[in-house]
Design an enzyme around this catalytic site. Structure first.
Site, PDB file in Angstrom:
ATOM      1  N   ASP A 126    -124.031  72.530  47.120  1.00  0.00           N
ATOM      2  CA  ASP A 126    -122.605  72.187  47.209  1.00  0.00           C
ATOM      3  C   ASP A 126    -121.812  73.317  46.568  1.00  0.00           C
ATOM      4  O   ASP A 126    -122.401  74.302  46.079  1.00  0.00           O
ATOM      5  CB  ASP A 126    -122.321  70.850  46.484  1.00  0.00           C
TER       6      ASP A 126
ATOM      7  N   VAL B  28    -121.136  76.821  52.434  1.00  0.00           N
ATOM      8  CA  VAL B  28    -121.784  76.894  53.752  1.00  0.00           C
ATOM      9  C   VAL B  28    -121.120  77.891  54.701  1.00  0.00           C
ATOM     10  O   VAL B  28    -121.704  78.248  55.717  1.00  0.00           O
ATOM     11  CB  VAL B  28    -121.836  75.508  54.434  1.00  0.00           C
TER      12      VAL B  28
ATOM     13  N   TYR C  39    -110.256  69.847  62.841  1.00  0.00           N
ATOM     14  CA  TYR C  39    -111.402  68.988  62.509  1.00  0.00           C
ATOM     15  C   TYR C  39    -112.085  68.501  63.781  1.00  0.00           C
ATOM     16  O   TYR C  39    -113.312  68.564  63.923  1.00  0.00           O
ATOM     17  CB  TYR C  39    -110.909  67.808  61.666  1.00  0.00           C
TER      18      TYR C  39
HETATM   19  N1  LIG Z   1    -115.707  60.036  55.226  1.00  0.00           N
HETATM   20  C1  LIG Z   1    -115.525  59.845  56.516  1.00  0.00           C
HETATM   21  O1  LIG Z   1    -114.796  58.932  56.928  1.00  0.00           O
HETATM   22  C2  LIG Z   1    -116.243  60.723  57.510  1.00  0.00           C
HETATM   23  C3  LIG Z   1    -116.216  60.334  58.845  1.00  0.00           C
HETATM   24  C4  LIG Z   1    -116.860  61.109  59.792  1.00  0.00           C
HETATM   25  C5  LIG Z   1    -117.535  62.248  59.397  1.00  0.00           C
HETATM   26  N2  LIG Z   1    -117.544  62.622  58.093  1.00  0.00           N
HETATM   27  C6  LIG Z   1    -118.278  63.831  57.743  1.00  0.00           C
HETATM   28  O2  LIG Z   1    -119.279  63.514  56.814  1.00  0.00           O
HETATM   29  C7  LIG Z   1    -119.588  64.672  56.032  1.00  0.00           C
HETATM   30  C8  LIG Z   1    -119.596  64.294  54.565  1.00  0.00           C
HETATM   31  O3  LIG Z   1    -118.281  63.945  54.170  1.00  0.00           O
HETATM   32  P1  LIG Z   1    -117.969  62.855  53.046  1.00  0.00           P
HETATM   33  O4  LIG Z   1    -117.300  61.750  53.718  1.00  0.00           O
HETATM   34  O5  LIG Z   1    -119.175  62.587  52.243  1.00  0.00           O
HETATM   35  O6  LIG Z   1    -116.850  63.654  52.224  1.00  0.00           O
HETATM   36  P2  LIG Z   1    -116.805  64.252  50.738  1.00  0.00           P
HETATM   37  O7  LIG Z   1    -115.547  65.006  50.661  1.00  0.00           O
HETATM   38  O8  LIG Z   1    -117.081  63.192  49.751  1.00  0.00           O
HETATM   39  O9  LIG Z   1    -118.071  65.226  50.714  1.00  0.00           O
HETATM   40  C9  LIG Z   1    -118.058  66.485  51.325  1.00  0.00           C
HETATM   41  C10 LIG Z   1    -118.841  67.436  50.449  1.00  0.00           C
HETATM   42  O10 LIG Z   1    -118.805  68.729  51.064  1.00  0.00           O
HETATM   43  C11 LIG Z   1    -118.589  69.672  50.038  1.00  0.00           C
HETATM   44  N3  LIG Z   1    -118.002  70.906  50.562  1.00  0.00           N
HETATM   45  C12 LIG Z   1    -116.710  71.137  50.922  1.00  0.00           C
HETATM   46  N4  LIG Z   1    -116.549  72.423  51.282  1.00  0.00           N
HETATM   47  C13 LIG Z   1    -117.771  73.004  51.157  1.00  0.00           C
HETATM   48  C14 LIG Z   1    -118.271  74.309  51.385  1.00  0.00           C
HETATM   49  N5  LIG Z   1    -117.477  75.306  51.806  1.00  0.00           N
HETATM   50  N6  LIG Z   1    -119.579  74.551  51.170  1.00  0.00           N
HETATM   51  C15 LIG Z   1    -120.391  73.579  50.730  1.00  0.00           C
HETATM   52  N7  LIG Z   1    -119.987  72.329  50.475  1.00  0.00           N
HETATM   53  C16 LIG Z   1    -118.692  72.051  50.689  1.00  0.00           C
HETATM   54  C17 LIG Z   1    -117.655  68.979  49.058  1.00  0.00           C
HETATM   55  O11 LIG Z   1    -117.658  69.616  47.792  1.00  0.00           O
HETATM   56  C18 LIG Z   1    -118.239  67.579  49.048  1.00  0.00           C
HETATM   57  O12 LIG Z   1    -119.236  67.418  48.070  1.00  0.00           O
HETATM   58  C19 LIG Z   1    -118.534  65.720  56.417  1.00  0.00           C
HETATM   59  O13 LIG Z   1    -119.088  66.624  57.341  1.00  0.00           O
HETATM   60  C20 LIG Z   1    -117.450  64.901  57.078  1.00  0.00           C
HETATM   61  O14 LIG Z   1    -116.700  65.655  57.991  1.00  0.00           O
HETATM   62  C21 LIG Z   1    -116.908  61.889  57.139  1.00  0.00           C
END
Ligand SMILES: NC(=O)c1ccc[n+]([C@@H]2O[C@H](COP(=O)([O-])OP(=O)(O)OC[C@H]3O[C@@H](n4cnc5c(N)ncnc54)[C@H](O)[C@@H]3O)[C@@H](O)[C@H]2O)c1
Length: 248
Positions: free
Chosen positions: A36, A58, A149
């Site tokens: 992360d 990433v 997005y």
């Molecule tokens: N929460 C939702 O409703 C939802 C819905 C559909 C898809 N998603 C997807 O699920 C995945 C996880 O999201 P989440 O809901 O757990 O959100 P979150 O924000 O809690 O977690 C995302 C994580 O990604 C990390 N991150 C951000 N930029 C980064 C980078 N440049 N390099 C490495 N890490 C980085 C953040 O620090 C965080 O720990 C994401 O790809 C998101 O798009 C989330």
């Protein structure tokens, strides 16, 4: 245990769905490399799980090479990659700056491409593996105010299928996961303030938002040999959100 002998690298694992996957993976016997940009949270969780942590932005090509080398050096060849890291940015199409568009694409889309590319050699050497790419319901349908997005999540869905076709011969499976509204800090972070997303849950068939474990359990299935004949496929975890359409 369901992931005995697996060596997994998870991106965005410090919190939210990535952290939930890390917990499930560790409980099922995998050796887990959490990665992360939130180093304190990531290290703390890794210590709790008896796992390892490595800083990985990433969107950074060189950082991927370092993270993969560190993981292989620590545990051995990688057999599971979860491309989970992602960010959200709300803005109207006409007001979306190029910088904001490219920031989202750089992390969500380019990050997933770099991740898949970075593990091919190690996974091939291991005799195969599973790549799980976290897309979204925005990879299945468009959402207003989420142009970057949505573009990034459609791209993940597409590149998953290309990778599945190319890598199947090496025993590498590649699938995409499409969560709906999941209760994590992501939406609040994008809005710049904490927000209760539970009212959104009322709109879906199961009448609730998802929890990180709802997604982690599907990711676990895809990481395990239970999904041995699944590749290039889309796994929707949305409480039924996409089971209907706008006219219903
Ligand atoms: N929460 C939702 O409703 C939802 C819905 C559909 C898809 N998603 C997807 O699920 C995945 C996880 O999201 P989440 O809901 O757990 O959100 P979150 O924000 O809690 O977690 C995302 C994580 O990604 C990390 N991150 C951000 N930029 C980064 C980078 N440049 N390099 C490495 N890490 C980085 C953040 O620090 C965080 O720990 C994401 O790809 C998101 O798009 C989330």
């Amino acid at each position: 245990m369901r992931l005995d002998g697996k060596i997994a690298l998870i991106t965005g694992a410090a919190r939210g769905q990535g952290a939930a996957a890390a917990r499930r993976f560790a409980a099922e016997g995998a050796k887990v490399m959490l990665t992360d940009v939130l180093d304190d949270q990531g290290k703390e969780l890794a210590a709790e799980l008896g796992a390892e942590y490595c800083h990985l932005d990433v969107s950074d090509e060189d950082a991927w090479a370092e993270a993969v080398a560190f993981t292989v050096g620590t545990f051995g060849d990688i057999t599971v990659l979860v491309n989970n890291a992602g960010i959200l940015h709300f803005s109207a199409l006409a007001e979306t700056t190029l910088a904001d568009y490219q920031r989202v694409i750089g992390i969500n889309q380019v990050g997933t491409f770099l991740g898949m590319r970075a593990v091919v050699e190690s996974m091939t050497r291991a005799g195969g593996g599973s790549i799980v790419n976290v897309s979204s319901v925005e990879g299945l349908g468009g959402m207003p105010y989420l142009v970057a997005y949505t573009a990034s999540k459609f791209a993940i869905r597409g590149m998953t299928k290309v990778a599945a076709m190319e890598l199947g011969q090496h025993g590498i499976r590649v699938n995409s996961v499409h969560p709906g509204a999941i209760n994590t800090p992501m939406v609040g972070e994008a809005l710049g303030r904490p927000i209760d997303i539970s009212p959104i849950g009322k709109k879906v068939a199961l009448r609730r938002v998802g929890q990180p474990d709802d997604v982690a359990n599907v990711v676990l299935f895809l990481a395990s040999d239970e999904s041995a004949y699944c590749s290039g496929a889309e796994f929707v975890v949305d409480g039924g959100a996409t089971a209907t359409h706008a006219l219903s």
